[in-house]
Design an enzyme around this catalytic site. Structure first.
Site, PDB file in Angstrom:
ATOM      1  N   ASP A 118       9.801  77.291  98.133  1.00  0.00           N
ATOM      2  CA  ASP A 118      10.524  77.454  99.407  1.00  0.00           C
ATOM      3  C   ASP A 118      10.299  78.823 100.046  1.00  0.00           C
ATOM      4  O   ASP A 118      11.109  79.262 100.867  1.00  0.00           O
ATOM      5  CB  ASP A 118      12.032  77.235  99.234  1.00  0.00           C
ATOM      6  N   CYS A 125       8.906  69.786  97.648  1.00  0.00           N
ATOM      7  CA  CYS A 125       8.374  70.296  96.384  1.00  0.00           C
ATOM      8  C   CYS A 125       7.460  69.361  95.606  1.00  0.00           C
ATOM      9  O   CYS A 125       6.278  69.637  95.414  1.00  0.00           O
ATOM     10  CB  CYS A 125       9.525  70.677  95.451  1.00  0.00           C
ATOM     11  N   LYS A 176       8.413  75.972  87.121  1.00  0.00           N
ATOM     12  CA  LYS A 176       8.839  74.683  87.659  1.00  0.00           C
ATOM     13  C   LYS A 176       7.722  73.652  87.545  1.00  0.00           C
ATOM     14  O   LYS A 176       6.634  73.852  88.074  1.00  0.00           O
ATOM     15  CB  LYS A 176       9.261  74.854  89.117  1.00  0.00           C
ATOM     16  N   HIS A 236       8.549  69.707  87.698  1.00  0.00           N
ATOM     17  CA  HIS A 236       9.090  68.782  88.697  1.00  0.00           C
ATOM     18  C   HIS A 236       8.213  67.549  88.907  1.00  0.00           C
ATOM     19  O   HIS A 236       8.168  67.000  90.007  1.00  0.00           O
ATOM     20  CB  HIS A 236       9.311  69.515  90.026  1.00  0.00           C
ATOM     21  N   ASP A 245       4.967  76.272  98.171  1.00  0.00           N
ATOM     22  CA  ASP A 245       4.966  74.804  98.110  1.00  0.00           C
ATOM     23  C   ASP A 245       5.407  74.117  99.388  1.00  0.00           C
ATOM     24  O   ASP A 245       5.183  72.920  99.556  1.00  0.00           O
ATOM     25  CB  ASP A 245       5.808  74.317  96.925  1.00  0.00           C
ATOM     26  N   ASN A 246       6.053  74.831 100.302  1.00  0.00           N
ATOM     27  CA  ASN A 246       6.462  74.278 101.602  1.00  0.00           C
ATOM     28  C   ASN A 246       7.115  75.405 102.394  1.00  0.00           C
ATOM     29  O   ASN A 246       7.186  76.547 101.930  1.00  0.00           O
ATOM     30  CB  ASN A 246       7.419  73.087 101.466  1.00  0.00           C
ATOM     31  N   LYS A 304      11.315  73.586 105.953  1.00  0.00           N
ATOM     32  CA  LYS A 304      11.129  72.672 104.825  1.00  0.00           C
ATOM     33  C   LYS A 304      11.624  71.271 105.180  1.00  0.00           C
ATOM     34  O   LYS A 304      12.676  71.102 105.781  1.00  0.00           O
ATOM     35  CB  LYS A 304      11.899  73.187 103.613  1.00  0.00           C
TER      36      LYS A 304
END
Length: 597
Positions: A40, A78, A129, A131, A300-301, A316
């Site tokens: 993020d 994500c 992370k 995920h 990631d975004n 996001k």
């Protein structure tokens, strides 16, 4: 060391040397590879990108000395980004379509970067992370990583994470409970420091064997928890909007005091990451491997909160530039030469094919991405054009034109971002002349809208019949190590999972019983039970229930449940009969399963 010290058998260390394949004559150079991914962190969360309020000297220096891909794209959220990054394929093709409710489990048969590079003799490690699945066979250790120190689910303190973290509101980023190679361990210190310590230990203990290190910080994702020393720099930071040399969107001017406070904490979390990247770089120098290491930095975004985003529109979750356009720095002067900006559209799906070409490895699957190595080395001045990129995300499976985008060399089509728009209400932007998406050209170029929308429908139709998206990804009720299996809220399915943090949320898991036997189940309710009622467990046709009149106990057991091999739906729930105000269905926080010996 700020994380648990693990027992290491000397013979295993030696195996790292004795099992290394001898390089063959004419094989490509195989550098160490470090992939850093933050969570993020938006395009504007760097001083290098025009943010005068944030302190990021290490990342700014990395940017200045790297090849910078200036039009680099990821998914809006994500897990889809991580699936694409790891496989070179669109997340939907791998079975990943969301961040929770069963949509963040990547098909076990997908070949990851780690699995690919292991064919070339690389050691592989992931820290932070993951995920993409918390249970066998979807864990990072099952997907090619030799070493894994990760948190569970989508983030620390999120539903699905270990309850010990979830329950420590405001403190879960400190001394977190983590998983090291499938075993639960206690971290010591701030999470980003813990993951960096583990990464440094990994790169220092492999001798001369090449390594792939994936350092995936969970910061600056919410909850915005940060060390006091990092926050001190920003404690009294104002947000003077006129200090930004702004072009494009200036929606951050709508920030309220709570938004400014969130920005302070995010900037502190990013500054902490900056310091940890500096520590990692120093460790590379101390180990004498910095010159032969490719260091990649991505996010990631876009940002979750309102703040400066380099002028891009959206955040996001959206397919506007602010949601999917991120920093992309590739640092390897030995191979790539002088630092420079490289234009042309590239994306997360291109990382694996690029690393494959660099290392001379051959992916097993058909890829959606393509290598941009010639642009990195300077063989060509831009990323090759003539391609089309597709983006779509919403809660659940892809549908219609909702929250979708199509990107070509010049144009970008955005469809039905807001729910009130008609299904065919598109926006069209020429990003070569309008990178901030301020001028809708859809009425001026209806033929382009038609062409790109048709391409999107063809792509979506292909994704929706991807084998990994059409089937469930069952959790095996065993692990090779013999550890108990913990079924968590991040991976369950069903409409009530959308309330995932509430005691009233409930769902089901798809499970695979490996062999006939008796299994013990423990249901854990994080807030106890609301009253009197019936506690239920159902696995296929095996069902158990018991009347409960105890609202204090949190752990309940159903033991000696006989199961036959096969795939089943597992449901666990409590139905409250009394008191009247609590009548309803409640789901456990997690279910732990252990096969009897």
């Amino acid at each position: 060391m700020k994380y648990l010290i693990f027992f290491v058998v000397p013979a295993l260390l030696l195996a790292g040397f004795t099992l290394r394949p001898e390089p063959k004559a004419g094989t490509p150079e195989r550098p160490n590879i470090i992939l850093i991914l933050t969570d993020d962190q938006g395009h504007g969360d760097l001083d290098y990108h025009g943010n005068p309020l944030i302190h990021t000297p290490v990342l700014d220096s990395l940017a200045r000395h790297s090849v910078r891909l200036t039009e680099f794209y990821v998914s809006p959220v994500c897990a889809p980004t991580r699936a694409s990054l790891m496989t070179g394929r669109y997340g939907l093709r791998t079975g990943v379509y969301d961040t929770y409710a069963g949509g963040a489990t990547m098909a076990a048969e997908e070949q990851t970067i780690a699995e690919l590079l292991k064919t070339a003799g690389y050691r592989t490690g992931v820290f932070g992370k993951w995920h993409l699945g918390d249970n066998y066979p979807y864990r990072p250790n099952d997907q090619g990583f030799d070493e894994a120190l990760v948190h569970a689910a989508g983030g620390l303190e999120q539903p699905g994470d270990r309850y010990e973290n979830f329950s420590r509101k405001g403190q879960s980023y400190f001394d977190p409970l983590l998983e090291h190679n499938g075993k639960v361990v206690q971290g010591e210190g701030y999470c980003s420091d813990v993951f960096t310590d583990a990464a440094i230990d990994f790169l220092q203990t492999g001798g001369d064997q090449p390594f792939f290190l994936y350092l995936a910080f969970n910061a600056p994702h919410t909850p915005l928890e940060v060390p006091e020393e990092a926050y001190e720099r920003y404690r009294d930071m104002p947000y003077p909007f006129d200090t930004f040399a702004i072009q494009g969107s200036n929606e951050f001017e709508r920030m309220k005091p709570k938004d400014i406070e969130a920005a302070r904490k995010v900037y502190a979390m990013v500054s902490n990451i900056d310091e940890n990247v500096g520590r990692l770089q120093q460790a590379l120098k101390s180990a004498g491997v910095a010159d032969n290491t490719l260091l990649i930095f991505l996010t990631d975004n876009g940002p979750q909160q309102i703040r400066y985003k380099s002028g891009f529109y959206g955040r996001k979750g959206s397919v506007y530039e602010g949601g999917i356009r991120v920093p992309s720095f590739w640092h390897f002067p030995k191979k790539f030469g002088n630092p420079r900006d490289v234009p042309g559209i590239a994306a997360h799906i291109d990382a694996l094919p690029t690393l494959a070409e660099l290392t001379g490895t051959t992916p097993e699957a058909t890829l959606d991405g393509r290598s941009f190595l010639p642009a990195l080395t300077g063989e060509v001045a831009t990323v090759a054009g003539g391609r089309t990129l597709f983006f779509q995300w919403q809660r659940g499976y892809p549908r219609g034109f909702h929250n979708m985008a199509v990107r070509t060399d010049s144009f970008k089509l955005v469809g039905k971002y807001r729910f009130e728009k008609a299904p065919d209400d598109f926006e069209l932007f020429d990003l070569r002349t309008d990178p901030f998406e301020t001028k809708d050209l859809s009425e001026q170029y209806p033929e382009v809208v038609q062409q790109l929308s048709e391409r999107f429908l063809d792509w979506q139709a292909e994704m929706k019949v991807a084998p990994a998206l059409l089937r469930d990804h069952p959790v095996a009720l065993h692990t090779p190590e013999g550890y108990p299996v913990r079924l968590n809220r991040n991976d369950w399915k069903g409409p009530a999972t959308k309330q995932w943090s509430s005691p009233e949320a409930h769902g089901y898991w798809t499970v695979e019983v490996p062999e006939a036997g008796s299994y013990d189940f423990e249901l854990f309710f994080h807030e106890g039970l609301p009253g009197h009622g019936s506690l239920n467990l159902k696995v296929g046709t095996e069902q158990r229930d018991v009347t409960i009149r105890d609202s204090i106990t949190r752990h309940f057991h159903f033991d000696d449940v006989p199961l036959q091999p096969g795939q089943y739906r597992l449901d666990a729930w409590f139905h409250c009969f009394w008191p009247k105000e609590s009548v309803g269905t409640y789901g456990p926080y997690d279910v732990t399963v252990k096969a009897q010996d």
